[in-house]
Write a protein that holds these residues in place. Structure first.
Motif, PDB file in Angstrom:
ATOM      1  N   UNK A  53       0.825  -1.213   0.000  1.00 17.08           N
ATOM      2  CA  UNK A  53       0.000   0.000   0.000  1.00 17.08           C
ATOM      3  C   UNK A  53       0.858   1.261   0.000  1.00 17.08           C
ATOM      4  N   UNK A  54       1.814   1.316   0.920  1.00 13.27           N
ATOM      5  CA  UNK A  54       2.639   2.512   1.060  1.00 13.27           C
ATOM      6  C   UNK A  54       3.905   2.359   0.213  1.00 13.27           C
ATOM      7  N   UNK A  55       3.727   2.503  -1.080  1.00 12.56           N
ATOM      8  CA  UNK A  55       4.813   2.294  -2.031  1.00 12.56           C
ATOM      9  C   UNK A  55       4.601   3.170  -3.256  1.00 12.56           C
ATOM     10  N   UNK A  56       5.680   3.451  -3.948  1.00 13.68           N
ATOM     11  CA  UNK A  56       5.599   4.210  -5.192  1.00 13.68           C
ATOM     12  C   UNK A  56       5.604   3.279  -6.398  1.00 13.68           C
ATOM     13  N   UNK A  57       5.395   1.980  -6.160  1.00 12.45           N
ATOM     14  CA  UNK A  57       5.387   1.004  -7.243  1.00 12.45           C
ATOM     15  C   UNK A  57       4.142   0.135  -7.143  1.00 12.45           C
ATOM     16  N   UNK A  58       3.761  -0.454  -8.275  1.00 12.52           N
ATOM     17  CA  UNK A  58       2.629  -1.383  -8.285  1.00 12.52           C
ATOM     18  C   UNK A  58       3.167  -2.811  -8.292  1.00 12.52           C
ATOM     19  N   UNK A  59       2.367  -3.735  -7.751  1.00 12.77           N
ATOM     20  CA  UNK A  59       2.791  -5.128  -7.648  1.00 12.77           C
ATOM     21  C   UNK A  59       1.630  -6.065  -7.952  1.00 12.77           C
ATOM     22  N   UNK A  60       1.956  -7.222  -8.484  1.00  6.90           N
ATOM     23  CA  UNK A  60       1.048  -8.354  -8.437  1.00  6.90           C
ATOM     24  C   UNK A  60       1.457  -9.200  -7.232  1.00  6.90           C
ATOM     25  N   UNK A  61       0.520  -9.961  -6.699  1.00  5.56           N
ATOM     26  CA  UNK A  61       0.737 -10.650  -5.431  1.00  5.56           C
ATOM     27  C   UNK A  61       0.666 -12.156  -5.612  1.00  5.56           C
ATOM     28  N   UNK A  62       1.655 -12.862  -5.063  1.00  2.00           N
ATOM     29  CA  UNK A  62       1.577 -14.315  -4.925  1.00  2.00           C
ATOM     30  C   UNK A  62       1.047 -14.596  -3.526  1.00  2.00           C
ATOM     31  N   UNK A  63      -0.224 -14.971  -3.451  1.00  2.00           N
ATOM     32  CA  UNK A  63      -0.898 -15.131  -2.173  1.00  2.00           C
ATOM     33  C   UNK A  63      -0.959 -16.600  -1.760  1.00  2.00           C
ATOM     34  N   UNK A  64      -0.456 -16.899  -0.570  1.00  2.00           N
ATOM     35  CA  UNK A  64      -0.555 -18.239   0.005  1.00  2.00           C
ATOM     36  C   UNK A  64      -1.521 -18.186   1.180  1.00  2.00           C
ATOM     37  N   UNK A  96      -5.489 -14.190 -13.912  1.00  2.00           N
ATOM     38  CA  UNK A  96      -4.915 -15.281 -14.695  1.00  2.00           C
ATOM     39  C   UNK A  96      -4.027 -14.693 -15.783  1.00  2.00           C
ATOM     40  N   UNK A  97      -3.137 -15.518 -16.325  1.00  2.00           N
ATOM     41  CA  UNK A  97      -2.132 -15.033 -17.267  1.00  2.00           C
ATOM     42  C   UNK A  97      -2.736 -14.436 -18.533  1.00  2.00           C
ATOM     43  N   UNK A  98      -3.912 -14.913 -18.944  1.00  2.00           N
ATOM     44  CA  UNK A  98      -4.513 -14.426 -20.197  1.00  2.00           C
ATOM     45  C   UNK A  98      -5.633 -13.418 -19.952  1.00  2.00           C
ATOM     46  N   UNK A  99      -5.731 -12.915 -18.728  1.00  5.88           N
ATOM     47  CA  UNK A  99      -6.777 -11.955 -18.380  1.00  5.88           C
ATOM     48  C   UNK A  99      -6.220 -10.533 -18.406  1.00  5.88           C
ATOM     49  N   UNK A 100      -6.859  -9.656 -19.177  1.00  2.00           N
ATOM     50  CA  UNK A 100      -6.439  -8.256 -19.248  1.00  2.00           C
ATOM     51  C   UNK A 100      -6.806  -7.559 -17.941  1.00  2.00           C
ATOM     52  N   UNK A 101      -5.833  -6.880 -17.339  1.00  2.27           N
ATOM     53  CA  UNK A 101      -6.038  -6.189 -16.072  1.00  2.27           C
ATOM     54  C   UNK A 101      -6.231  -4.694 -16.298  1.00  2.27           C
ATOM     55  N   UNK A 134      -2.002  -7.182 -20.075  1.00  3.17           N
ATOM     56  CA  UNK A 134      -1.887  -8.525 -19.508  1.00  3.17           C
ATOM     57  C   UNK A 134      -0.952  -8.483 -18.296  1.00  3.17           C
ATOM     58  N   UNK A 135      -1.119  -9.431 -17.360  1.00  2.46           N
ATOM     59  CA  UNK A 135      -0.318  -9.394 -16.129  1.00  2.46           C
ATOM     60  C   UNK A 135       1.190  -9.315 -16.350  1.00  2.46           C
ATOM     61  N   UNK A 136       1.699 -10.000 -17.370  1.00  6.91           N
ATOM     62  CA  UNK A 136       3.151 -10.016 -17.571  1.00  6.91           C
ATOM     63  C   UNK A 136       3.719  -8.681 -18.033  1.00  6.91           C
ATOM     64  N   UNK A 164       2.884  -2.658 -25.227  1.00  5.63           N
ATOM     65  CA  UNK A 164       1.987  -3.692 -24.678  1.00  5.63           C
ATOM     66  C   UNK A 164       1.057  -3.170 -23.577  1.00  5.63           C
ATOM     67  N   UNK A 165       0.976  -1.859 -23.432  1.00  2.00           N
ATOM     68  CA  UNK A 165       0.141  -1.260 -22.395  1.00  2.00           C
ATOM     69  C   UNK A 165      -0.750  -0.187 -23.025  1.00  2.00           C
TER      70      UNK A 165
END
Length: 206
Positions: A53-64, A96-101, A134-136, A164-165
């Motif tokens: 949240x408190x960051x100047x960058x965006x991330x995708x999350x690997x959630x366990x 998912x990998x083929x889902x446009x975000x 796409x996520x990648x 690609x964006x």
């Protein structure tokens, strides 16, 4: 773009008392959503969630979640306490990998605008851009070089191109300008009151 690893625990009780007890123990309640599946109520350690949240960058999350295999997701919504600004609730959305975000990505201004050396004042109008990809291809931030920005000149959304964006903001929207001191003063006087987004009661407190 680097993923962020986050560990969560399922929670079965969502009463106001249980949720407040979590927060006293530095845990944040939230939900994980995924298409075609029921939402999962979870909690995470406050210190592990803050960097998202408190960051100047965006991330995708690997959630366990507990001992389940990790799932990829993104932060969809964060709610803050209206007085302390402490994080009180969050929502994560599976991807998912083929889902446009569609998401917002922070802008990083680099360089020193020549217009400032000419006596102007730098005015940053936008600090994030809404994008679709796409996520990648999700960038951690969008770098904009302002070195050649002269006095009286502006950079618009349409001036920014990213492979690609797709940028969803209107092309004529100003991102950053170098104004004369008088123009900057008039702009500050005419500015509207800021809108606070994402603050209020969490779902669990209702």
């Amino acid at each position: 773009m680097a993923d962020y690893n986050l560990t969560a625990t399922r929670r079965s009780i969502s009463t106001k008392g249980a949720v407040n007890e979590m927060r006293r123990n530095s845990l944040i309640p939230g939900n994980y959503y995924s298409k075609g599946q029921e939402a999962i109520s979870i909690s995470v350690k406050e210190n592990s969630f803050k960097p998202l949240v408190f960051t100047a960058e965006s991330h995708l999350v690997n959630l366990t979640i507990d001992s389940d295999p990790a799932v990829r997701c993104m932060v969809k919504e964060v709610q803050f306490h209206p007085v302390t600004d402490r994080i009180i609730h969050f929502d994560l959305m599976g991807v998912s990998a083929n889902e446009v975000l569609t998401m917002e990505v922070p802008i990083l201004f680099v360089g020193s605008a020549v217009g400032v050396k000419e006596g102007g004042v730098l005015q940053e109008t936008l600090h994030k851009l809404e994008i679709e990809c796409l996520p990648q291809f999700v960038p951690q931030h969008i770098e904009i070089d302002i070195t050649d920005l002269h006095l009286g000149k502006s950079l618009h959304v349409g001036d920014v191109k990213i492979e690609n964006v797709t940028i969803l903001n209107a092309e004529d929207v100003i991102i950053v300008s170098v104004l004369s001191p008088r123009a900057e003063e008039e702009s500050s006087t005419d500015a509207a009151e800021p809108v606070v987004i994402g603050k209020g009661k969490a779902e669990d407190e209702e």
